[in-house]
Design a protein around this motif. Structure first.
Motif, mmCIF file in Angstrom:
data_model
loop_
_atom_site.group_PDB
_atom_site.id
_atom_site.type_symbol
_atom_site.label_atom_id
_atom_site.label_comp_id
_atom_site.label_asym_id
_atom_site.label_seq_id
_atom_site.Cartn_x
_atom_site.Cartn_y
_atom_site.Cartn_z
ATOM 1 N N THR A 84 -29.511 -40.686 1.539
ATOM 2 C CA THR A 84 -30.610 -39.735 1.360
ATOM 3 C C THR A 84 -31.741 -40.403 0.575
ATOM 4 O O THR A 84 -32.909 -40.308 0.939
ATOM 5 N N VAL A 85 -31.355 -41.079 -0.502
ATOM 6 C CA VAL A 85 -32.358 -41.781 -1.302
ATOM 7 C C VAL A 85 -33.073 -42.826 -0.454
ATOM 8 O O VAL A 85 -34.302 -42.969 -0.512
ATOM 9 N N ALA A 86 -32.299 -43.528 0.356
ATOM 10 C CA ALA A 86 -32.899 -44.581 1.174
ATOM 11 C C ALA A 86 -33.898 -44.002 2.163
ATOM 12 O O ALA A 86 -35.007 -44.523 2.330
ATOM 13 N N ILE A 87 -33.527 -42.911 2.799
ATOM 14 C CA ILE A 87 -34.414 -42.323 3.810
ATOM 15 C C ILE A 87 -35.701 -41.823 3.165
ATOM 16 O O ILE A 87 -36.792 -42.025 3.686
ATOM 17 N N GLY A 88 -35.569 -41.194 2.033
ATOM 18 C CA GLY A 88 -36.761 -40.688 1.367
ATOM 19 C C GLY A 88 -37.601 -41.796 0.776
ATOM 20 O O GLY A 88 -38.822 -41.705 0.706
ATOM 21 N N GLY A 89 -36.945 -42.856 0.339
ATOM 22 C CA GLY A 89 -37.683 -43.932 -0.310
ATOM 23 C C GLY A 89 -38.363 -44.852 0.677
ATOM 24 O O GLY A 89 -39.483 -45.308 0.447
ATOM 25 N N ASN A 90 -37.709 -45.112 1.774
ATOM 26 C CA ASN A 90 -38.262 -46.044 2.751
ATOM 27 C C ASN A 90 -37.558 -45.779 4.073
ATOM 28 O O ASN A 90 -36.540 -46.401 4.380
ATOM 29 N N ALA A 91 -38.117 -44.843 4.831
ATOM 30 C CA ALA A 91 -37.459 -44.412 6.064
ATOM 31 C C ALA A 91 -37.306 -45.580 7.024
ATOM 32 O O ALA A 91 -36.299 -45.697 7.718
ATOM 33 N N GLU A 92 -38.305 -46.440 7.028
ATOM 34 C CA GLU A 92 -38.259 -47.573 7.946
ATOM 35 C C GLU A 92 -37.115 -48.513 7.562
ATOM 36 O O GLU A 92 -36.355 -48.965 8.415
ATOM 37 N N ALA A 93 -37.001 -48.785 6.270
ATOM 38 C CA ALA A 93 -35.908 -49.653 5.819
ATOM 39 C C ALA A 93 -34.567 -49.028 6.163
ATOM 40 O O ALA A 93 -33.634 -49.721 6.577
ATOM 41 N N ALA A 94 -34.476 -47.720 6.003
ATOM 42 C CA ALA A 94 -33.223 -47.041 6.314
ATOM 43 C C ALA A 94 -32.895 -47.201 7.793
ATOM 44 O O ALA A 94 -31.754 -47.462 8.169
ATOM 45 N N ILE A 135 -39.033 -25.764 -5.887
ATOM 46 C CA ILE A 135 -39.756 -27.040 -5.798
ATOM 47 C C ILE A 135 -40.274 -27.425 -7.182
ATOM 48 O O ILE A 135 -40.146 -28.570 -7.620
ATOM 49 N N ALA A 136 -40.846 -26.444 -7.874
ATOM 50 C CA ALA A 136 -41.380 -26.739 -9.198
ATOM 51 C C ALA A 136 -40.283 -27.218 -10.139
ATOM 52 O O ALA A 136 -40.462 -28.193 -10.886
ATOM 53 N N ALA A 137 -39.129 -26.561 -10.093
ATOM 54 C CA ALA A 137 -38.029 -26.963 -10.970
ATOM 55 C C ALA A 137 -37.607 -28.390 -10.666
ATOM 56 O O ALA A 137 -37.390 -29.201 -11.576
ATOM 57 N N ALA A 138 -37.503 -28.702 -9.390
ATOM 58 C CA ALA A 138 -37.085 -30.055 -9.011
ATOM 59 C C ALA A 138 -38.105 -31.083 -9.503
ATOM 60 O O ALA A 138 -37.738 -32.118 -10.070
ATOM 61 N N ILE A 139 -39.369 -30.791 -9.307
ATOM 62 C CA ILE A 139 -40.396 -31.765 -9.701
ATOM 63 C C ILE A 139 -40.414 -31.937 -11.212
ATOM 64 O O ILE A 139 -40.460 -33.055 -11.728
ATOM 65 N N ILE A 140 -40.367 -30.813 -11.917
ATOM 66 C CA ILE A 140 -40.355 -30.914 -13.373
ATOM 67 C C ILE A 140 -39.137 -31.697 -13.829
ATOM 68 O O ILE A 140 -39.174 -32.424 -14.820
ATOM 69 N N GLY A 141 -38.058 -31.581 -13.070
ATOM 70 C CA GLY A 141 -36.853 -32.319 -13.403
ATOM 71 C C GLY A 141 -36.919 -33.785 -13.028
ATOM 72 O O GLY A 141 -35.950 -34.499 -13.215
ATOM 73 N N GLY A 142 -38.026 -34.215 -12.466
ATOM 74 C CA GLY A 142 -38.195 -35.637 -12.225
ATOM 75 C C GLY A 142 -38.045 -36.064 -10.781
ATOM 76 O O GLY A 142 -38.090 -37.256 -10.481
ATOM 77 N N THR A 143 -37.875 -35.110 -9.880
ATOM 78 C CA THR A 143 -37.806 -35.492 -8.476
ATOM 79 C C THR A 143 -39.212 -35.792 -7.966
ATOM 80 O O THR A 143 -40.142 -35.052 -8.242
ATOM 81 N N LEU A 144 -39.306 -36.896 -7.244
ATOM 82 C CA LEU A 144 -40.596 -37.311 -6.709
ATOM 83 C C LEU A 144 -40.885 -36.496 -5.458
ATOM 84 O O LEU A 144 -40.091 -36.512 -4.515
ATOM 85 N N LEU A 145 -42.038 -35.793 -5.432
ATOM 86 C CA LEU A 145 -42.339 -34.928 -4.295
ATOM 87 C C LEU A 145 -42.425 -35.736 -2.998
ATOM 88 O O LEU A 145 -42.197 -35.224 -1.912
ATOM 89 N N SER A 146 -42.747 -37.014 -3.122
ATOM 90 C CA SER A 146 -42.867 -37.830 -1.915
ATOM 91 C C SER A 146 -41.529 -38.420 -1.497
ATOM 92 O O SER A 146 -41.453 -39.125 -0.510
ATOM 93 N N GLY A 147 -40.491 -38.118 -2.242
ATOM 94 C CA GLY A 147 -39.169 -38.546 -1.823
ATOM 95 C C GLY A 147 -38.691 -39.836 -2.452
ATOM 96 O O GLY A 147 -39.451 -40.564 -3.080
ATOM 97 N N GLY A 148 -37.410 -40.089 -2.300
ATOM 98 C CA GLY A 148 -36.850 -41.363 -2.733
ATOM 99 C C GLY A 148 -36.373 -41.402 -4.161
ATOM 100 O O GLY A 148 -35.796 -42.400 -4.575
ATOM 101 N N ARG A 149 -36.614 -40.369 -4.917
ATOM 102 C CA ARG A 149 -36.132 -40.378 -6.285
ATOM 103 C C ARG A 149 -35.897 -38.960 -6.770
ATOM 104 O O ARG A 149 -36.685 -38.065 -6.469
ATOM 105 N N GLY A 150 -34.853 -38.771 -7.567
ATOM 106 C CA GLY A 150 -34.606 -37.446 -8.114
ATOM 107 C C GLY A 150 -33.209 -37.356 -8.674
ATOM 108 O O GLY A 150 -32.344 -38.154 -8.330
ATOM 109 N N THR A 151 -33.002 -36.413 -9.573
ATOM 110 C CA THR A 151 -31.678 -36.242 -10.143
ATOM 111 C C THR A 151 -31.301 -34.764 -10.135
ATOM 112 O O THR A 151 -32.161 -33.888 -10.267
#
Ligand code: ATP
Ligand code: ATP
Ligand code: MG
Ligand code: MG
Lengths: 363, 322, 527, 363
Positions: A222-232, A281-297
Motif C-alpha cells: 500500500t505504501v509503495a503504491i501510494g508513494g510511487n505507483a510506477e515503481a510499484a 480525512i482531517a484526523a488522518a492528515i493531522i495524524g501525519g498521513t500525507l494527503l498525496s499518499g505514500g506515508r502515514g501511521t
C-alpha cells in the motif's frame, strides 16, 4: 501542496553527526526521518494535555473528581470509536494514494440496510453481516470505478457518496429506523473491565490495522503504491487489484462503524454520519498521513481522531455556544498543526541564529 | 427572520400576578439543549427558552449546545447530567436517535421534557410538547383545497417546496399535505426539497417554476427558505398562483398582511412552544400542576395546533412571528 | 570484427567473452509510442556471462528497449527469444520470474519504505502475507555488503538516502532476484568515481557466475573497461551489433551512434584573462553539510568543483543560489550581498542554477519543452503581464537547435523526452535568460557523447561572452577539462584550489579520497 | 492517484500517424496532448446534449416550446452563476497545487457581513465592497496559513470552513438577514439583451479567468507551481507570495458569489452555500483539472458547473424524489467521466485489435 511542510522538513532536520567523514560514514549519508511520526504524535499528545488543562481550568469542580475524569475519558474515547474505525480504513486509502469521500454515506447505507425490519428479523448476526457486506460491496464498487474505470478517486467516491445517501433514503423511506435488537443496542452500553466495548472494538481495529500496515505485504505494498505507483508496477505489484482491496477495506470499516453508530443511537437513518468523510480525512492528515499518499501511521490517525473528539467534549464542558465553538475549533486545528511543526532542531537553530549557542556547532 | 435577535415579548409569558402558577416556588435548575441553530426557527426556540427562563426568579437555566448531530448532542447531554439539573428540556436532533438518552435520564430520576421531536418510547419522557407536523401539512392542504374549490379549478397544478428531506418532520408534513389534498381529489404535481435556507429555497423554487409553466398553488414548508422562494417567484414574474408558507415568521406574516406577493397564508409551527416547555418544566420540577387544569400534575403530552394565518387574522398573529 | 556493415544481419561470432551460449535474442523488435517509433526493428543478442553494452544517443531507444525486455512495454512487432524460447512477458512480474532483473534509468524506489523493503518490494520473504522483517533485513544487509555498502542500514527509509545511495539500493534490488540477466540502465550516472569501480567489481562477480549483464552508459571509457560486446542503436534501429567493446575505435562507435564523427574533447581555453569578479563567497557554511567555504568566480571564468559524493558540493551550490538558507558566511554578487535563502533575489541578481535532480527539482514534466525552458524568464517576454508564447517558442527553438534536442518540437511535453534530452532542457533554460553566473550541478549526467561535446562548447561560449560558471561534476576529467580553475572539496571543506592545468586526475582523486591535506588552501582561495 | 487516468493517457492516446518517422512525428504528438482538454469538453457537451434529449423525451410538451427552452437554458445558467464564479477561483487554487474547502463558508461569511444592518446602511457599494473585502481577507488568511504557516491546504481551509461558518453565525445571530437594498436585489432580476446579468457576470469572470490563466505571467506561475513547486522555486518564482495570491483570488470569487447569492435569495445567512466546496471541486475535476495540480482549464470547469446545474434542472423537470435524484446523480457523474474517456483513438484501436481495419495502418 506547493509549500507543504514536506519539502521544508528535508532542509531543516539536522543530521546527527555534522562533520563525520563521508568515508567512515555511512552515518552522515542520511538524515534521520524516522522520528518524524513520533514528533507529530508527541505534538498531538501535547494538544490533548493542553485541552485537559483548559478543561481543568474552566471547570475545576468536575476535573477534581477522579471518577468523573476517568468517565469523561471513556466518553471521549467512545465518541471517537466509530469515526476512529472509519479513519483506520481512510488512512489505508490515503496512504495508497487515494481518497474516500463516501465513508459517511456508506455508514448510513450500511446502517439503514442493517436495520430494515427484514434484516432485523435475522437477528444480530444477520444485521452485522449485512452492514459489513454492504460496506465491502460498496467499497468494491468504488475500487472498481477507480482501478478499472480509471475515475479519479475524488469523483468516484463523491458519486458514491451521493448515490449511497440516495439509496439509503430510498431503503429507509427517509424514516429513522429503530433497532429493536437488544444485542446490538447493548454493544454501546457494555463495558469490559470498565472500558466500553466500543472503545475496545476501536482498539482492536486499530491494532489489526497497525499490523496490516506495518507487518504484512499488503500494508507495505500500500505504501509503495501510494508513494510511487510506477515503481510499484515495475516491481510487479498488481496495482489495480490492490486498489480495489483498499477501497473494500475502507468499506468494511464503514460497515463496522455503522453497527457501532446503530448501537449508540439504537437506530439508523439515511442522514447519519454526516460529513464523517471530512472528519476522517482531517484526523488522518493531522495524524501525519500525507494527503498525496505514500506515508502515514495508524497511531497518528488514532490520535487525530481523539483530538477532535476531545475538542468536542471540551466545548460541551465549557458550554460554548455553537458559533463560538466553531470559531475556536478552527483556531485549535491550526494551532494543533503548528504545534506539531515545532521541533527541537528549529529551536536550536533559532538559538544559533541569534548567537545563543554560536560557539558550539563550530566544534 | 429579521436582523433582531431578541424574541418578541409575546412569545414568552411574564410572571404575571394573576396567574397562580407564576407565584414563586422552590428554586429549580432547568437544563436545556437544542441543536445548533443555523436557521431562524431553531434560533427562535433557543432564544425563547432562554427568555422564558429569565422571566422566573426561581429558575436557573443551564443550556448546553448540541452541536451538529445526534452524536454531538448526546455528548453534550452527558455532561449536562453530570450537573444534576432538576429537569431537562430537550429538542433532540432526532427523537429516535436520542430515545436512549431520554430513558437514561429518566432512570436517573431527572424528568425529561421532549420538545417537538418525539421519543418513540413513552418511558423516555415526562412531558412531550410539540408542534403538529402532520397537522401543519393538513392545514396547508385544506387551505389550498378550499381556495381552489372556491375558484372552481378542476384539476389544479399544485407545487410543494419541502424542507430538508432527510428529516422525518419533513416527511410528516408532506404526508399531511398529501392526505388533505386527497380529500379534495387533488395531488401534488411537483415536489422539490430545499434545505431550510433561503438560497436553496430560491434554487428549488426556480426549478419548480421551470417544471410547471402554469401553477395554481404552492406550499412552501418553511418561511425562512420562503424568502428565497418568493425571490425566485418575483424574479420569474409569476403571479398566476398563490402560495402558502409554513412556520409563521414575522416577515411572512407581514407579507401576508401587506398582500403584495403571492404569499396568501402560512400555517404555524410556532417556536413559542419552547417558552411553554420551560414553563411546564418548571412546574414539573416544582411538583405543581397547571392551575387551569384540575389535575395536580402537568399532563404528559401537549400538541400545539397548527393555525392558519391569513390576511384577515395576520394582525393578531404578528406578535407571535419570529 | 564486424566493423563492416552497420546493419549486418549476421551476428558476429564470439567476441572476447562471447563464449557462453546465447540467452537472449531479439529480432525485428518494433515499439511505437503515439507519434514516435521508439524502436524500429532492433536486433540484440546477449550471451551468458558477458557484459553487453548498449550505446546510442539520447532518445535512441535504449531505455525503451530494456523496458520491452523487462516486460514493461509490449513490443508491437518482432521476436524475443529468452533461453531459446519465444516469449511475450505479460508484465514486469513475468519477466522477473523468467530471470530478468532490471535497474531502471529513473530511480524506481519508494521514499517511505525502508531499504530492505525497497529491495524486496513485490517479492518479500513472507508467510501468510506477513513479511519476515528480520529475514528481509538480514538478506538486504548481505546484498548491500556484497555491493560494498554494508554500512547502509537496512531499516532506514530510502527517502533519507542521497542519490548515490538510492542507486546502490536499486542495484541490490536487481541482485535480490536470482536473475540470469541483469539490465542496468545508466547505473553509473549518479555514481562518483570510486563507486563506479565498486560497481564494476560487482558486475565482474556476476558475469563470473555466468550471469549476463546488459549495460547502458554514455561514458565510453566505462564501456571500454567493463564491456565485452557492444550493440549500437540509432533512431530506434540497430546500427551495429556485437562490436568488440575494447578494440572498436572511438571514432567508429561515435559515428555509428550519431552518423557523424565527433571527437570527445573539451573546447580549448581562451588566452584571455578572466574579467571582473562576479561572485564572492566568504565563510559560507551550513551545519552538517559544509563549512568555511571561500570562493570567487570571475566573469568569463569556469570554476569547477570536484569531490566525492556526499562531500557537500550540491548543498554548497544550492546555498549560494539561496535554495538553502546559509547559516554562516556571505554571498556577494557584483559587489552586492545576496539575502540568504532567497532564490528570487539570486535570479534577479543574475544567478541561475541547473539542479542535480532534474525530475524533482527542475522539470514540469507535463508541460511543453518551451515552457520548461522559459520557466525562469517567461515574464521577460511578457508585456504588462501578458505572456508572448510565440516569442517564447522561437527562443526555445533556438536553444533546442543549439543543444541538438531531439525531437526538436518544443511544444511536446517534457515527459515524453528521453532522460538525456530532459537534461538538455534543464541546461537550456539558463541559456535563455540574462544569466551572468551559472551554477551547474552535474550538467552532463545522462547526456550522450555528441550532445556532451555540444554542451561543453555551449558552456565555453557562454564564458567567452562574459558569463561566470560554477560547475559541479563527479567526473574528474570533466572538471579538469572544462574548468579554468578547480576547487577540490572533501567533507564539506575546500581542500585545494588551483588552476585546472596544474592538477592531474590522480592529484584530484588523491585529494578527494585520502587525507593529503595541502596546507596552502586558504591562501590560494584568497588569491 | 495511483491508477488515475493520467498515467494511462500516456500509454493509450494514439497519434493519428503511427508510423511517422520519429523526427517528423513530434507534431502529431503534441497536437494530441493539446486536444485532451478539447476532448474532455466535447465529452461534457455530449453529456449536456444527452440531458437535453432525456428532458425532451420526458416532457415533450415543455421542450417543444422554444421560448421555454431558451428560458430554461437561462435558468440553468443563472443557477450555475454563483457556483461558477467560485469554481473559477477554485480552478486556480487547484491548478496551483492547493485546495480550498472554505469557499462555501466564505460565501456565507461575506454574504452575512454584507447584509448586516450596519453594512446595508452604506448602500450597494458598501455591501459589495464588504463582501469582496471579507472574501479577500479570509482568502489571505488561508494563504498565509498555507504559505507561511506551512499547513496542508486541506487542513488550513477546513479550519477556515469551520471558523468562518461560526463567525457568520455569530454575526447574523443565526438569523436569515434580509437584504433591503433594491440595487443588490435587482441584480438577480436584471437581464441585458435577454441574458440575465448574473450569467453575464459569470461569463465575464470566466473570461477574465481564462485570460489570467492562459495569457498572463500570473497564470503561468500558477501552472508552474502546481506542476512542480520545487522547480518553480529554483527558477526564481516567489512560490509563497504567489500561493497567498491564489487563495486571495479564491476569496475574491467567494465575495462576488456572495453578492450574487444575496441578490438571488434577497437575503443571506450563515448556512448559505452549503457544500459549495464539494460542488466546485467536483466541477473543476470533471472539467479536467488535475486534483494534484499543474493542469486545468477554465472552460472545462465552466462546463463542469453547467453539467451539474443542468442535472439539477432536469431532476426538477422530471419531478424525481430526492432519494432517486441522488442515486441517478451519482450514476450520471460516473457516466459523464467515463464518457470523457471515450475517444476516437480507442475506437479505432478497438477496431484494429479486432481486425476490422487491420489492412490500413500497415500502409
Ligand atoms: N512513454 C512515452 N511516450 C512517448 N514517447 C516516448 C515514451 N517513452 C519514450 N518515448 C520516446 O521514445 C524515444 C526513445 O526514448 P528512450 O527513453 O528509449 O531513449 P534512450 O535511448 O534511453 O535515451 P537517453 O540516453 O536519453 O536515456 C524518444 O524519442 C522518446 O521521446
Ligand atoms: N538526501 C539526503 N538526505 C540526507 N542527507 C543528505 C542527502 N543528500 C546529501 N546529504 C548530506 O549532505 C552532504 C552532502 O551530500 P551531497 O551528496 O549532496 O554532496 P555532493 O558533493 O553534491 O555529492 P553528489 O555527487 O551526490 O551531488 C552529505 O554529508 C550528506 O550526508
Ligand atoms: Mg534512457
Ligand atoms: Mg550533488
Amino acid at each position: 501542496m506547493s509549500v507543504s511542510s514536506e519539502q521544508k522538513v528535508e532542509h531543516e532536520v539536522a543530521g546527527p553527526a555534522p562533520h563525520a567523514a563521508p568515508a567512515a560514514a555511512g552515518t552522515s549519508w542520511w538524515k534521520d526521518e524516522a522520528q518524524e511520526p513520533l514528533r507529530r504524535n508527541l505534538g498531538l499528545v501535547g494538544v490533548l494535555l493542553a485541552l485537559f488543562a483548559i478543561g481543568a481550568y474552566i471547570r475545576p469542580d468536575l476535573y477534581s473528581d477522579a471518577d468523573w475524569v476517568v468517565n469523561n475519558i471513556m466518553v471521549i474515547l467512545t465518541q471517537a470509536a466509530a469515526i476512529g474505525v472509519v479513519t483506520v480504513g481512510m488512512t489505508f486509502v490515503i496512504i495508497g494514494g487515494g481518497i474516500d469521500l463516501s465513508v459517511g454515506a456508506l455508514i448510513a447505507l450500511s446502517g439503514v440496510w442493517a436495520t430494515t425490519l427484514a434484516t432485523q428479523s435475522f437477528g444480530p448476526v444477520g444485521m452485522i453481516f449485512t452492514a459489513v457486506a454492504v460496506g465491502i460491496g460498496a467499497g468494491l464498487v468504488n475500487g472498481a470505478l477507480i482501478a478499472y474505470g480509471r475515475l479519479v478517486p475524488f469523483i468516484a467516491t463523491l458519486a458514491m457518496l451521493v448515490a449511497a445517501r440516495g439509496l439509503a433514503a430510498q431503503i429507509s423511506g427517509k424514516q429513522t429506523q429503530i433497532s429493536a435488537d437488544q444485542f446490538i443496542n447493548s454493544l454501546a452500553t457494555t463495558r469490559i473491565g470498565g472500558i466500553p466495548l466500543l472503545v475496545i472494538i476501536l482498539l482492536v481495529v486499530a491494532g489489526l490495522g497497525w499490523v496490516l500496515l506495518n507487518r504484512t505485504t499488503f500494508g507495505r505494498r500500500t505504501v509503495a503504491i501510494g508513494g510511487n505507483a510506477e515503481a510499484a508496477r515495475l516491481a510487479g505489484i498488481n496495482v489495480r487489484g490492490h486498489t480495489m482491496l483498499l477501497y473494500a477495506l475502507s468499506g468494511l470499516c464503514c460497515g463496522i462503524a455503522a453497527i457501532m453508530l446503530t448501537s449508540l443511537a439504537t437506530s439508523s437513518q439515511a442522514a447519519a454520519a454526516e460529513l464523517y468523510e471530512l472528519d476522517a480525512i482531517a484526523a488522518a492528515i493531522i495524524g501525519g498521513t500525507l494527503l498525496s499518499g505514500g506515508r502515514g501511521t495508524i497511531v497518528g490517525s488514532l490520535f487525530g481522531v481523539i483530538v477532535f473528539s476531545a475538542i468536542t467534549n471540551l466545548f460541551a464542558i465549557a458550554n460554548l455556544p455553537t458559533e463560538v465553538q466553531n470559531m475556536v475549533k478552527g483556531a485549535i486545528i491550526v494551532v494543533a498543526v503548528l504545534l506539531q511543526q515545532v521541533r527541537f532542531s528549529s529551536i536550536t537553530q533559532f538559538a544559533r541564529r541569534h548567537g545563543l549557542t554560536r560557539a558550539k556547532p563550530q566544534t | 427572520t429579521s436582523n433582531e435577535q431578541t424574541p418578541t415579548p409575546a412569545q414568552t409569558k411574564g410572571a404575571d400576578d394573576t396567574n397562580p402558577n407564576a407565584a414563586a416556588g422552590k428554586a429549580v435548575t432547568i437544563g436545556f439543549s437544542a441543536p445548533a441553530a443555523d436557521h431562524g426557527w431553531i434560533a427562535a426556540i433557543t432564544n425563547n427558552a432562554k427568555a422564558q427562563a429569565g422571566a422566573y426568579k426561581d429558575v436557573t437555566f443551564k443550556q448546553v449546545e448540541a452541536g451538529k448531530d445526534a452524536a454531538a448532542q448526546r455528548a453534550a447531554l452527558d455532561t449536562l447530567i453530570a450537573e444534576k439539573p432538576d429537569v431537562i428540556v430537550l429538542l433532540p436532533h432526532d427523537g429516535k436517535e436520542l430515545n436512549a438518552f431520554g430513558l437514561k435520564a429518566m432512570e436517573a430520576g431527572i424528568p425529561v421534557v421532549n420538545l417537538d421531536r418525539a421519543f418513540p418510547d413513552a418511558l423516555a419522557y415526562r412531558l412531550q410538547i410539540k408542534g403538529d407536523n402532520y397537522g401543519m401539512g393538513v392545514a396547508a392542504g385544506h387551505y389550498i383545497g378550499k381556495a381552489l374549490k372556491a375558484k372552481n379549478v378542476a384539476s389544479p397544478i399544485i407545487g410543494e417546496i419541502a424542507g430538508m428531506d432527510e428529516l422525518e418532520l419533513t416527511q410528516e408534513r408532506s404526508a399531511g399535505f398529501k392526505a388533505a389534498l386527497a380529500t379534495y381529489g387533488f395531488a401534488v404535481a411537483n415536489r422539490r426539497a430545499a434545505r431550510f435556507t433561503a438560497d436553496s429555497g430560491q434554487k428549488e423554487a426556480q426549478n419548480l417554476l421551470q417544471a410547471l409553466p402554469k401553477i395554481d398553488a404552492v406550499w412552501n414548508h418553511d418561511d425562512d427558505q420562503g424568502i428565497g422562494v418568493l425571490a425566485a417567484i418575483t424574479a420569474a414574474n409569476r403571479s398566476e398562483f398563490f402560495m402558502v408558507g409554513g412556520a409563521g415568521s414575522k416577515k411572512a406574516i407581514e407579507d401576508i398582511a401587506a398582500d403584495k406577493t403571492v404569499l396568501k397564508a402560512t400555517v404555524t409551527y410556532s417556536p413559542s412552544m419552547a417558552s411553554s416547555a420551560i414553563s411546564l418544566a418548571r412546574l414539573i420540577a416544582q411538583g405543581r400542576g397547571m392551575s387551569d387544569l384540575v389535575e395536580l400534575q402537568v399532563p404528559k403530552e401537549v400538541i400545539l395546533a397548527s393555525e392558519t394565518i391569513t390576511k384577515e387574522n395576520a394582525s393578531t398573529y404578528l406578535k407571535l412571528g419570529f | 570484427m564486424s566493423e563492416e556493415s552497420s546493419m549486418s544481419e549476421q551476428p558476429a561470432a564470439a567476441a572476447e567473452a562471447g563464449t557462453g551460449e546465447v540467452v537472449l535474442r531479439l529480432s525485428g523488435v518494433v515499439k511505437t509510442f503515439p507519434g514516435v517509433r521508439a524502436l524500429d526493428g532492433v536486433e540484440l543478442e546477449v550471451r551468458a556471462g558477458e557484459v553487453h553494452c548498449l550505446l546510442g544517443q539520447n532518445g535512441a531507444g535504449k531505455s525503451t528497449l530494456i523496458k520491452v525486455l523487462a516486460g514493461v512495454h509490449r513490443p508491437d512487432e518482432g521476436d524475443v527469444q529468452w533461453l531459446g524460447e519465444q516469449v511475450a512477458f505479460s508484465g514486469p512480474q513475468a519477466a522477473m520470474k523468467a530471470g530478468i532483473a532490471t535497474i531502471y534509468q529513473e530511480l524506481d524506489l519508494v521514499d517511505y519504505l525502508s531499504v530492505a523493503e525497497n529491495i524486496y518490494l513485490g517479492h518479500e520473504p513472507r508467510s501468510l502475507g506477513f513479511v519476515h522483517k528480520g529475514q528481509a533485513a538480514r538478506q538486504a544487509r548481505e546484498l548491500l555488503g556484497r555491493l560494498g555498502h554494508g554500512e547502509i542500514p537496512a531499516h532506514r527509509l530510502v527517502k533519507s538516502l542521497p542519490a548515490a545511495g538510492k542507486q546502490i539500493v536499486s542495484m541490490a534490488r536487481a541482485l535480490s532476484h536470482s536473475a540470469k540477466l541483469i539490465i542496468m540502465d545508466e547505473p553509473s550516472a549518479v555514481l562518483a568515481h570510486d563507486e563506479v569501480g565498486n560497481l564494476f567489481r560487482i558486475i565482474r562477480e556476476l558475469t563470473a557466475q555466468g550471469i549476463a549483464v546488459v549495460y547502458i552508459s554514455h561514458r565510453l571509457e566505462e564501456i571500454r573497461e567493463i564491456g565485452d560486446r557492444v550493440t549500437v542503436l540509432k533512431d530506434g534501429r540497430t546500427s551495429a551489433v556485437n562490436l568488440p567493446a575494447r578494440t572498436t575505435p572511438t571514432r567508429d562507435l561515435v559515428s555509428r551512434m550519431t552518423g557523424r564523427s565527433i571527437e570527445y574533447v573539451f573546447p580549448p581555453r581562451p588566452d584571455t584573462e578572466p574579467g571582473e569578479k562576479l561572485l564572492e563567497v566568504r565563510g559560507l557554511g551550513r551545519s552538517g553539510e559544509f563549512a568555511g567555504v571561500d570562493l570567487d568566480v570571475h566573469s568569463g571564468e569556469i570554476v569547477g568543483i570536484a569531490g566525492l559524493v556526499g562531500s557537500g558540493r550540491s548543498e554548497l551550490l544550492e546555498t549560494v543560489f539561496g535554495a538553502r538558507q546559509a547559516e554562516a558566511g556571505t554571498v556577494v554578487m557584483d559587489g552586492r550581498g545576496l539575502p540568504p535563502g532567497n532564490v528570487a533575489a539570486a535570479v534577479r541578481a543574475g544567478l541561475g542554477m541547473a539542479p542535480e535532480e532534474r525530475k524533482s527539482q527542475a522539470l514540469l514534466l507535463g508541460q511543453p519543452i518551451y515552457r520548461n525552458m522559459t520557466l525562469t524568464n517567461f515574464s521577460s517576454y511578457a508585456t504588462a503581464g501578458f505572456t508572448d508564447t510565440g516569442k517564447e517558442q522561437a527562443e526555445a527553438m533556438r536553444v533546442a537547435d543549439q543543444l541538438e534536442l531531439r525531437p526538436r518540437d518544443v511544444r511536446r511535453a517534457v515527459r515524453t523526452l528521453s532522460g538525456g534530452n530532459q537534461q538538455k532542457v534543464v541546461v537550456g533554460r539558463w541559456l535563455l535568460g540574462g544569466t551572468r553566473l551559472l551554477l551547474l550541478d552535474e550538467p552532463t549526467r545522462g547526456v550522450d557523447v555528441g550532445a556532451r561535446a555540444e554542451l561543453y562548447q555551449v558552456i565555453r561560449d557562454l564564458a567567452a561572452n562574459g558569463v561566470g560558471v560554477l560547475l559541479v561534476s563527479s567526473e574528474v576529467p570533466e572538471v579538469l577539462g572544462l574548468s579554468d580553475r578547480v576547487l577540490v572539496m572533501r567533507e564539506g571543506r575546500v581542500v585545494r584550489t588551483a588552476q585546472a592545468t596544474e592538477l592531474s586526475e590522480e592529484d584530484v582523486l588523491d585529494l578527494v579520497m585520502a587525507g593529503s591535506l595541502t596546507a596552502a588552501t586558504t591562501e590560494e582561495v584568497a588569491a
